[in-house]
Design a protein around this motif. Structure first.
Motif, mmCIF file in Angstrom:
data_model
loop_
_atom_site.group_PDB
_atom_site.id
_atom_site.type_symbol
_atom_site.label_atom_id
_atom_site.label_comp_id
_atom_site.label_asym_id
_atom_site.label_seq_id
_atom_site.Cartn_x
_atom_site.Cartn_y
_atom_site.Cartn_z
ATOM 1 N N HIS A 300 -90.857 -81.591 -48.966
ATOM 2 C CA HIS A 300 -89.597 -81.821 -49.675
ATOM 3 C C HIS A 300 -88.431 -81.265 -48.868
ATOM 4 N N TYR A 301 -87.392 -82.088 -48.713
ATOM 5 C CA TYR A 301 -86.244 -81.654 -47.908
ATOM 6 C C TYR A 301 -84.902 -81.761 -48.610
ATOM 7 N N THR A 302 -84.752 -82.759 -49.517
ATOM 8 C CA THR A 302 -83.409 -83.003 -50.029
ATOM 9 C C THR A 302 -83.430 -83.720 -51.380
ATOM 10 N N THR A 303 -82.259 -84.035 -51.879
ATOM 11 C CA THR A 303 -82.082 -84.662 -53.184
ATOM 12 C C THR A 303 -81.031 -85.755 -53.082
ATOM 13 N N LEU A 304 -81.209 -86.827 -53.852
ATOM 14 C CA LEU A 304 -80.174 -87.855 -53.971
ATOM 15 C C LEU A 304 -79.989 -88.191 -55.445
ATOM 16 N N TYR A 305 -78.802 -88.644 -55.797
ATOM 17 C CA TYR A 305 -78.578 -89.166 -57.133
ATOM 18 C C TYR A 305 -79.157 -90.576 -57.230
ATOM 19 N N ALA A 306 -79.636 -90.908 -58.413
ATOM 20 C CA ALA A 306 -80.150 -92.260 -58.663
ATOM 21 C C ALA A 306 -79.391 -92.862 -59.833
ATOM 22 N N SER A 307 -79.066 -94.154 -59.708
ATOM 23 C CA SER A 307 -78.363 -94.818 -60.809
ATOM 24 C C SER A 307 -78.793 -96.279 -60.897
ATOM 25 N N ALA A 308 -78.569 -96.849 -62.057
ATOM 26 C CA ALA A 308 -78.954 -98.241 -62.292
ATOM 27 C C ALA A 308 -77.913 -99.210 -61.747
ATOM 28 N N GLU A 309 -76.677 -98.732 -61.626
ATOM 29 C CA GLU A 309 -75.589 -99.558 -61.100
ATOM 30 C C GLU A 309 -75.027 -98.874 -59.854
ATOM 31 N N PRO A 311 -72.888 -96.749 -57.579
ATOM 32 C CA PRO A 311 -71.917 -95.705 -57.908
ATOM 33 C C PRO A 311 -70.584 -95.945 -57.193
ATOM 34 N N ALA A 312 -69.536 -95.331 -57.716
ATOM 35 C CA ALA A 312 -68.210 -95.536 -57.134
ATOM 36 C C ALA A 312 -68.087 -94.895 -55.761
ATOM 37 N N VAL A 313 -68.709 -93.729 -55.584
ATOM 38 C CA VAL A 313 -68.590 -93.027 -54.291
ATOM 39 C C VAL A 313 -69.952 -92.633 -53.744
ATOM 40 N N GLY A 314 -69.975 -92.351 -52.427
ATOM 41 C CA GLY A 314 -71.139 -91.712 -51.813
ATOM 42 C C GLY A 314 -72.380 -92.569 -51.747
ATOM 43 N N CYS A 315 -72.215 -93.898 -51.644
ATOM 44 C CA CYS A 315 -73.390 -94.767 -51.687
ATOM 45 C C CYS A 315 -73.993 -95.016 -50.307
ATOM 46 N N ASP A 316 -73.257 -94.703 -49.259
ATOM 47 C CA ASP A 316 -73.744 -95.002 -47.921
ATOM 48 C C ASP A 316 -74.645 -93.864 -47.453
ATOM 49 N N ILE A 317 -75.929 -93.938 -47.756
ATOM 50 C CA ILE A 317 -76.793 -92.807 -47.427
ATOM 51 C C ILE A 317 -77.824 -93.171 -46.363
ATOM 52 N N GLY A 318 -77.576 -94.213 -45.591
ATOM 53 C CA GLY A 318 -78.421 -94.479 -44.430
ATOM 54 C C GLY A 318 -79.693 -95.241 -44.735
ATOM 55 N N PRO A 319 -80.636 -95.222 -43.779
ATOM 56 C CA PRO A 319 -81.797 -96.105 -43.825
ATOM 57 C C PRO A 319 -82.746 -95.833 -44.986
ATOM 58 N N ASN A 320 -82.660 -94.649 -45.615
ATOM 59 C CA ASN A 320 -83.561 -94.406 -46.734
ATOM 60 C C ASN A 320 -82.971 -94.899 -48.043
ATOM 61 N N TRP A 339 -71.857 -81.769 -51.638
ATOM 62 C CA TRP A 339 -73.062 -81.147 -51.084
ATOM 63 C C TRP A 339 -72.893 -80.914 -49.583
ATOM 64 N N VAL A 340 -73.349 -79.752 -49.118
ATOM 65 C CA VAL A 340 -73.367 -79.472 -47.682
ATOM 66 C C VAL A 340 -74.583 -80.192 -47.095
ATOM 67 N N GLN A 341 -74.406 -80.770 -45.902
ATOM 68 C CA GLN A 341 -75.521 -81.494 -45.292
ATOM 69 C C GLN A 341 -75.984 -80.857 -43.987
ATOM 70 N N THR A 342 -77.294 -80.976 -43.717
ATOM 71 C CA THR A 342 -77.848 -80.503 -42.446
ATOM 72 C C THR A 342 -77.568 -81.578 -41.403
ATOM 73 N N ASP A 343 -77.951 -81.338 -40.159
ATOM 74 C CA ASP A 343 -77.629 -82.379 -39.180
ATOM 75 C C ASP A 343 -78.622 -83.540 -39.187
ATOM 76 N N MET A 344 -79.552 -83.556 -40.159
ATOM 77 C CA MET A 344 -80.325 -84.768 -40.430
ATOM 78 C C MET A 344 -79.547 -85.636 -41.419
ATOM 79 N N VAL A 345 -78.373 -85.151 -41.836
ATOM 80 C CA VAL A 345 -77.584 -85.757 -42.908
ATOM 81 C C VAL A 345 -78.379 -85.731 -44.218
ATOM 82 N N TRP A 346 -79.108 -84.645 -44.411
ATOM 83 C CA TRP A 346 -79.830 -84.404 -45.653
ATOM 84 C C TRP A 346 -79.079 -83.300 -46.399
#
Ligand code: PNW
Length: 464
Positions: A300-309, A311-320, A339-346
């Motif tokens: 386990h390394y990180t967390t993301l928000y999940a939504s059915a629609e 979201p207005a912001v922060g949707c560009d989270i890369g290949p995963n 959220w602070v991110q590591t250099d894996m962008v996690w």
């Protein structure tokens, strides 16, 4: 009575395993020594354009020659467990044929050295370095033949090391093997396909179950488990639709690779959504697939928000994120810009680990869990920045606290925590440009330099 109970509790707490994790391809180097065969990752790293800066794992940390020094570092850290991986192409160079005595001798010496220092070995049998023949003759994990070859190789390991190993881990992060390898095309064999990940996953699950059957029928002492990865999925809002989206995302991630090994079936929601696109276990297979884990690993390394629609912001989270076969889950993933991110962008979200452990504990009651990987990559261009790895120090304090809160406050049966990782190493397609180590080393300067985080983790372990 109170004294006895508290002694019992202390004894149980003391059994908690503090460890570090690593993998063969990322640290060993010596890729053409000791009779080692070629793996798909050797071929992939030598293909121009696949790895950042054209890095290869030919030297890596030179752990193949320096393992004694590395075990001493672990002893200094105070760990009681070491999770490493055995390279299939060192044990069975051509994947299916005769075992290689030099390969067996290497891991045998490593295990003996660990035990001399009171460190328990937690070998992983497959951390992505597939012998090339299984790829080119059998089409890798798309074929059941690869699962059969894996179980045979696992049996060779049980015979060779089973007198000293009490905890076996079959596969590392099958989600990555199936999704990144066959869906997103960023790991070997580099396929971009919407259906192949489901077939690869199915054969990986069968590989685990066949190996577990070999282990149990062989009468070996000890336990067998698997290390599946999963980041936490937090509902973006309090809406029921978002709660369901988060639950779907978790079942498509951890549930996909764990439900069959506990219950004998893929999650019902996946079966409903995918229909005949999802392979099925025969009733005979179900008998040995179900109940084939004694413990569960969680990387386990990180967390993301999940939504059915969306979201207005922060949707560009890369290949995963969304797209490809991942679209099947019908979930939008996003980050909190704060959220602070590591250099894996996690993103660094320590409470996500506690929630994730609770989810695992509730879905699979009665099965012990180990955090088999958790750690942080920091930008460290030079020695000075490695010594001042404040981000890693804070990450480790917060994530270990979150892990222990799941155990002590929520009652989840967490048995251990393994930090990823001891040494800076070959971080797959990122080459040597990522730094997850508690100890700095580079292929051009193999001197081991303890970072600030080394002392932080040593203190956490000492305080238990
Ligand atoms: C895991 N992703 O890899 C592996 O088990 C390790 O070998 C690796 O070094 C470590 O985590 C850090 O990356 C992952 O894209 C690779 O989601 C990629 C992903 C997740 C885990």
């Amino acid at each position: 009575i109170c004294l006895k109970l508290s002694e019992g509790w202390t004894a149980m707490k003391n059994e908690f395993v503090w460890g570090v994790s690593s993998s063969a391809f990322q640290i060993e180097g010596a890729t053409s020594e000791g009779g080692r065969g070629l793996s798909t990752w050797d071929v992939y790293t030598r293909t121009p354009g696949k790895i950042l800066n054209g890095d290869t794992a030919d030297i890596a940390c030179d752990h193949y020659h320096r393992y004694r020094e590395d075990v001493k570092l672990m002893a200094e850290l105070g760990v009681t467990g070491y999770r490493f991986s055995i390279a299939w192409p060192r044990i069975v160079p051509d994947g299916v044929g005769a075992p290689n005595p030099a390969g067996i001798a290497f891991y045998s010496d490593l295990i003996d050295t660990l035990l001399e220092y009171g460190i328990q070995p937690y070998p992983t049998l497959y951390h992505w370095d597939l012998p090339v023949i299984n790829q080119f003759v059998a089409d890798g994990w798309l074929s059941r033949q690869t699962a059969e070859a894996f179980a045979r190789y696992a049996g060779i390991c049980f015979e060779a090391f089973g007198d000293r190993v009490r905890h076996w881990i079959t596969l590392n992060e099958s989600w990555c093997s199936a999704v990144i390898g066959y869906g997103l095309g960023a790991f070997p064999p580099g396929r971009r396909d919407s259906e192949q990940p489901y077939l690869a996953a199915h054969n990986l699950l069968l590989a685990h179950a066949m190996a577990a059957r070999t282990f149990r029928e062989g009468g070996f002492d000890g336990q067998i488990g698997i290390a599946n990865n999963c980041d936490w999925r937090e509902p973006l809002t309090g809406a029921e639709a978002d709660r369901q989206a988060a639950e779907r995302a978790l079942q498509f991630f951890y549930g996909w690779f764990t439900d069959p090994l506990v219950f004998g079936e893929y999650p019902e929601m996946m079966r409903e959504k995918l229909g005949c696109r999802l392979p099925e276990f025969t009733s005979d297979e179900r008998k040995f697939v179900a109940g084939s884990v004694d413990f569960l690993g969680l990387n386990h390394y990180t967390t993301l928000y999940a939504s059915a629609e969306p979201p207005a912001v922060g949707c560009d989270i890369g290949p995963n994120g969304n797209g490809g076969m991942i679209a099947d889950q019908d979930v939008f993933l996003s980050v909190d810009p704060a959220w602070v991110q590591t250099d894996m962008v996690w993103s660094i979200v320590p409470w996500g680990l506690r929630k994730m452990l609770n989810w695992v504990g509730e879905r699979y009651p009665g099965i012990p869990v180990y955090v088999t990987e958790n750690g942080c990559s920091c930008p460290e261009p030079d020695v000075e920045s490695a010594l001042n790895d404040t981000m890693r120090q804070e990450y480790l304090k917060a994530y270990t606290a979150s892990c222990l809160a799941a155990r002590d406050e929520d009652g989840v049966d967490v048995r251990g925590y393994f930090c990823w990782t001891l040494l800076d190493n070959f971080e797959w397609t990122s080459g040597y440009a990522r730094h997850f180590g508690l100890v700095r080393c580079t292929p051009s300067d193999l001197t081991r330099i303890r970072k600030g985080g080394f002392r932080t983790y040593r203190d956490i372990i000492a305080a238990n």
